[in-house]
Design an enzyme around this catalytic site. Sequence first.
Site, short mmCIF file in Angstrom:
data_model
loop_
_atom_site.label_atom_id
_atom_site.label_comp_id
_atom_site.label_asym_id
_atom_site.label_seq_id
_atom_site.Cartn_x
_atom_site.Cartn_y
_atom_site.Cartn_z
N ALA A 157 -112.54 -42.65 11.63
CA ALA A 157 -113.86 -43.09 11.07
C ALA A 157 -113.98 -43.65 9.53
O ALA A 157 -114.63 -44.68 9.31
CB ALA A 157 -114.76 -41.77 11.15
N GLN B 34 -109.10 -44.10 16.89
CA GLN B 34 -110.24 -43.04 17.31
C GLN B 34 -111.55 -43.54 17.32
O GLN B 34 -112.64 -43.10 17.63
CB GLN B 34 -110.09 -41.77 16.38
CG GLN B 34 -108.95 -41.05 16.44
CD GLN B 34 -108.95 -39.87 15.50
OE1 GLN B 34 -108.96 -40.16 14.24
NE2 GLN B 34 -108.94 -38.70 15.92
N ASP C 295 -115.94 -48.53 17.93
CA ASP C 295 -117.04 -49.63 17.29
C ASP C 295 -116.66 -51.10 17.40
O ASP C 295 -117.10 -51.87 17.06
CB ASP C 295 -117.39 -49.44 15.78
CG ASP C 295 -115.94 -49.36 14.70
OD1 ASP C 295 -114.98 -50.03 15.12
OD2 ASP C 295 -115.99 -48.58 13.72
N HIS D 203 -110.74 -42.78 22.06
CA HIS D 203 -112.17 -42.33 22.55
C HIS D 203 -112.93 -43.41 23.13
O HIS D 203 -114.04 -43.43 23.14
CB HIS D 203 -112.75 -41.88 20.98
CG HIS D 203 -111.90 -40.84 20.52
ND1 HIS D 203 -112.03 -39.98 19.48
CD2 HIS D 203 -110.89 -39.97 21.17
CE1 HIS D 203 -111.31 -39.32 18.96
NE2 HIS D 203 -110.57 -38.98 20.15
N CYS E 55 -125.03 -47.45 38.74
CA CYS E 55 -124.14 -48.74 38.98
C CYS E 55 -124.95 -49.61 40.25
O CYS E 55 -125.38 -48.94 41.17
CB CYS E 55 -122.79 -48.29 39.44
SG CYS E 55 -121.72 -49.71 39.90
N SER F 245 -109.20 -37.39 9.30
CA SER F 245 -108.70 -36.03 8.74
C SER F 245 -107.85 -35.37 9.46
O SER F 245 -107.36 -34.28 9.05
CB SER F 245 -109.99 -35.26 8.62
OG SER F 245 -110.82 -35.31 9.76
ZN LIG Z 1 -119.99 -48.28 40.29
#
Ligand SMILES: [Zn+2]
Length: 261
Positions: free
Chosen positions: A37, A114, A117, A134, A167, A209
């Site tokens: 971050a 991680q 963005d 992530h 979906c 960290s």
């Molecule tokens: Zn689907």
Amino acid sequence: MADARVFDVIAKDLRSGVEALGDMIAEARTIIPFTGAGISTECGIPDFRSPGGLWTRNRPIPFDEFVASPDARAEAWRRRFAMEPTFAVARPGRGHRALASLHRAGKIPAVITQNIDNLHQMSGFAADAVIELHGNTTYAKCIGCGQVYDLPWARQRFDETGCAPDCTACEEPVKTATISFGQAMPEAEMRRATELAQHCDLFLAIGSSLVVWPAAGFPLMARNCGARLVIINNEPTEQDDLADLVIRHDIGEALGPFVGN
Ligand SMILES: [Zn+2]
């Protein structure tokens, strides 16, 4: 003895830290950065885990709850839409741009992150050169069939129905392409990150960290395979005593000098 080593390893000021880092970058053949971050805070993306950060005020919604509860899904999407003004205007910072310069120069084959963005991609890394542990919050995916959706589509469905979007192909829930609490780490990404960490000669842990496992295992893995380890973070980390160099300064300040043309 331990104290003497720590004294040597922690850069005594920003200038000497940048100088030592510059030497290591020049000597390295293959550099793998691992970012958290801290590299994105100067871009206006808050550190969700920090004290006072979003996650200390809003309990994160675990994956099984998202799957089981339409209310949890709607809440997750409301929170994501509330963050959109922040993510939509964020642009790469000096740290991202410095890494992109070294990527173009052929020193950095890929970056492990991680962060969710998309700023490494925006700074010039090809999508397949960004290993996202992530996931990515700038688009959405069906949790059933994996169909990709963009956020404006999700927003429109949500506004029309008042419900989290499903979906159109398989009717399973659609979720931001992030890894939630309680969701398995992405296998292919973990494998590639492991491979990269084991085959570099300089590993840069930037703005993390280094407490979230298994992601935080990569610096140690790289070091055990013979790489030099540099930690750049405003605060002390769990692994400073393993590093060859610790720069305890602002990331934009520390990496700014490495932004190239
Ligand atoms: Zn689907």
